[in-house]
Design a protein around this motif. Structure first.
Motif, PDB file in Angstrom:
ATOM      1  N   ALA A  46       7.362  -2.050   3.716  1.00  0.00           N
ATOM      2  CA  ALA A  46       6.459  -2.648   2.732  1.00  0.00           C
ATOM      3  C   ALA A  46       6.531  -1.909   1.391  1.00  0.00           C
ATOM      4  CB  ALA A  46       5.027  -2.641   3.250  1.00  0.00           C
ATOM      5  N   GLY A  47       7.061  -0.670   1.408  1.00  0.00           N
ATOM      6  CA  GLY A  47       7.098   0.122   0.185  1.00  0.00           C
ATOM      7  C   GLY A  47       5.719   0.587  -0.242  1.00  0.00           C
ATOM      8  N   LEU A  48       4.866   0.862   0.758  1.00  0.00           N
ATOM      9  CA  LEU A  48       3.485   1.254   0.480  1.00  0.00           C
ATOM     10  C   LEU A  48       3.102   2.515   1.257  1.00  0.00           C
ATOM     11  CD1 LEU A  48       1.785  -2.253   0.810  1.00  0.00           C
ATOM     12  CD2 LEU A  48       2.278  -1.031  -1.319  1.00  0.00           C
ATOM     13  N   ALA A  49       2.182   3.273   0.668  1.00  0.00           N
ATOM     14  CA  ALA A  49       1.605   4.439   1.340  1.00  0.00           C
ATOM     15  C   ALA A  49       0.092   4.246   1.374  1.00  0.00           C
ATOM     16  CB  ALA A  49       1.971   5.713   0.588  1.00  0.00           C
ATOM     17  N   PHE A  50      -0.451   4.212   2.569  1.00  0.00           N
ATOM     18  CA  PHE A  50      -1.880   3.988   2.758  1.00  0.00           C
ATOM     19  C   PHE A  50      -2.596   5.337   2.851  1.00  0.00           C
ATOM     20  CE2 PHE A  50       0.409   0.360   4.418  1.00  0.00           C
ATOM     21  CZ  PHE A  50      -0.272  -0.702   3.850  1.00  0.00           C
ATOM     22  N   PRO A  51      -3.650   5.534   2.054  1.00  0.00           N
ATOM     23  CA  PRO A  51      -4.343   6.827   2.053  1.00  0.00           C
ATOM     24  C   PRO A  51      -5.175   7.040   3.313  1.00  0.00           C
ATOM     25  CG  PRO A  51      -5.528   5.271   0.688  1.00  0.00           C
ATOM     26  CD  PRO A  51      -4.260   4.580   1.134  1.00  0.00           C
ATOM     27  N   ILE A  52      -5.420   8.304   3.599  1.00  0.00           N
ATOM     28  CA  ILE A  52      -6.350   8.673   4.668  1.00  0.00           C
ATOM     29  C   ILE A  52      -7.466   9.446   3.988  1.00  0.00           C
ATOM     30  CG2 ILE A  52      -6.672  10.003   6.781  1.00  0.00           C
ATOM     31  CD1 ILE A  52      -3.688   9.548   7.350  1.00  0.00           C
ATOM     32  N   ARG A  53      -8.679   8.930   4.107  1.00  0.00           N
ATOM     33  CA  ARG A  53      -9.839   9.564   3.462  1.00  0.00           C
ATOM     34  C   ARG A  53     -10.849   9.962   4.528  1.00  0.00           C
ATOM     35  NH1 ARG A  53      -9.895   4.768  -0.470  1.00  0.00           N
ATOM     36  NH2 ARG A  53      -8.205   5.336  -1.886  1.00  0.00           N
ATOM     37  N   MET A  59      -6.391   0.968   5.408  1.00  0.00           N
ATOM     38  CA  MET A  59      -5.262   0.072   5.633  1.00  0.00           C
ATOM     39  C   MET A  59      -5.361  -1.209   4.806  1.00  0.00           C
ATOM     40  SD  MET A  59      -3.673   2.051   7.619  1.00  0.00           S
ATOM     41  CE  MET A  59      -2.313   1.039   8.113  1.00  0.00           C
ATOM     42  N   LEU A  60      -5.770  -1.079   3.563  1.00  0.00           N
ATOM     43  CA  LEU A  60      -5.872  -2.206   2.652  1.00  0.00           C
ATOM     44  C   LEU A  60      -4.742  -2.140   1.635  1.00  0.00           C
ATOM     45  CD1 LEU A  60      -9.697  -1.978   1.940  1.00  0.00           C
ATOM     46  CD2 LEU A  60      -8.549  -3.578   3.482  1.00  0.00           C
ATOM     47  N   GLU A  61      -4.073  -3.260   1.422  1.00  0.00           N
ATOM     48  CA  GLU A  61      -2.974  -3.294   0.451  1.00  0.00           C
ATOM     49  C   GLU A  61      -3.467  -2.907  -0.942  1.00  0.00           C
ATOM     50  OE1 GLU A  61       0.672  -6.216  -0.964  1.00  0.00           O
ATOM     51  OE2 GLU A  61      -0.932  -7.036   0.268  1.00  0.00           O
ATOM     52  N   SER A  62      -4.674  -3.294  -1.279  1.00  0.00           N
ATOM     53  CA  SER A  62      -5.226  -2.990  -2.598  1.00  0.00           C
ATOM     54  C   SER A  62      -5.473  -1.492  -2.807  1.00  0.00           C
ATOM     55  CB  SER A  62      -6.522  -3.761  -2.829  1.00  0.00           C
ATOM     56  OG  SER A  62      -7.503  -3.387  -1.881  1.00  0.00           O
ATOM     57  N   GLU A  63      -5.584  -0.724  -1.731  1.00  0.00           N
ATOM     58  CA  GLU A  63      -5.801   0.720  -1.812  1.00  0.00           C
ATOM     59  C   GLU A  63      -4.507   1.519  -1.676  1.00  0.00           C
ATOM     60  OE1 GLU A  63      -8.766   2.482  -2.232  1.00  0.00           O
ATOM     61  OE2 GLU A  63      -9.628   0.527  -2.727  1.00  0.00           O
ATOM     62  N   ALA A  64      -3.429   0.850  -1.299  1.00  0.00           N
ATOM     63  CA  ALA A  64      -2.152   1.521  -1.046  1.00  0.00           C
ATOM     64  C   ALA A  64      -1.444   1.883  -2.349  1.00  0.00           C
ATOM     65  CB  ALA A  64      -1.257   0.640  -0.193  1.00  0.00           C
ATOM     66  N   ARG A  65      -0.644   2.933  -2.247  1.00  0.00           N
ATOM     67  CA  ARG A  65       0.185   3.385  -3.370  1.00  0.00           C
ATOM     68  C   ARG A  65       1.592   2.835  -3.167  1.00  0.00           C
ATOM     69  NH1 ARG A  65       3.681   7.600  -3.838  1.00  0.00           N
ATOM     70  NH2 ARG A  65       3.204   8.399  -1.777  1.00  0.00           N
ATOM     71  N   ARG A  66       2.154   2.276  -4.226  1.00  0.00           N
ATOM     72  CA  ARG A  66       3.549   1.793  -4.163  1.00  0.00           C
ATOM     73  C   ARG A  66       4.493   2.987  -4.121  1.00  0.00           C
ATOM     74  NH1 ARG A  66       3.897  -3.093  -3.020  1.00  0.00           N
ATOM     75  NH2 ARG A  66       2.545  -4.561  -4.037  1.00  0.00           N
ATOM     76  N   ILE A  67       5.508   2.899  -3.276  1.00  0.00           N
ATOM     77  CA  ILE A  67       6.492   3.975  -3.176  1.00  0.00           C
ATOM     78  C   ILE A  67       7.890   3.392  -3.442  1.00  0.00           C
ATOM     79  CG2 ILE A  67       5.162   5.382  -1.577  1.00  0.00           C
ATOM     80  CD1 ILE A  67       6.959   4.270   0.665  1.00  0.00           C
ATOM     81  N   GLU A  68       8.793   4.277  -3.802  1.00  0.00           N
ATOM     82  CA  GLU A  68      10.181   3.901  -3.989  1.00  0.00           C
ATOM     83  C   GLU A  68      11.016   4.618  -2.945  1.00  0.00           C
ATOM     84  OE1 GLU A  68      11.549   4.421  -7.973  1.00  0.00           O
ATOM     85  OE2 GLU A  68       9.646   3.782  -8.800  1.00  0.00           O
ATOM     86  N   ASP A  69      12.104   3.997  -2.516  1.00  0.00           N
ATOM     87  CA  ASP A  69      12.986   4.616  -1.507  1.00  0.00           C
ATOM     88  C   ASP A  69      13.713   5.800  -2.059  1.00  0.00           C
ATOM     89  OD1 ASP A  69      12.275   2.997   0.549  1.00  0.00           O
ATOM     90  OD2 ASP A  69      13.827   1.520   0.153  1.00  0.00           O
TER      91      ASP A  69
END
Length: 69
Positions: A46-53, A59-69
């Motif tokens: 998905a190219g996303l990193a989901f935070p753990i707080r 696990m919300l797409e709106s809270e995820a950080r975009r990542i690059e390979d």
């Protein structure tokens, strides 16, 4: 890091290992990799990193950080 979840992550000490192993990406339904340094669950597909707080994966797409390979 391969796909293994470390026993004692530094950035997220309150995370339950069994819970992390059972989670999948909410977008692709594929595997997640735990990044202990950043305290995130990473979905390469998905190219996303989901935070753990506070030990809780967000696990919300709106809270995820975009990542690059």
């Amino acid at each position: 890091m391969t796909g293994d979840v470390p026993m004692a992550p530094r950035a997220a000490p309150d995370v339950d290992r069994r819970m992390l192993e059972s989670l999948v990406c909410p977008i692709t339904h594929g595997p997640l990799r735990f990044d202990a340094e950043r305290g995130e669950l990473v979905s390469r597909h998905a190219g996303l990193a989901f935070p753990i707080r506070d030990g809780i994966p967000i696990m919300l797409e709106s809270e995820a950080r975009r990542i690059e390979d």
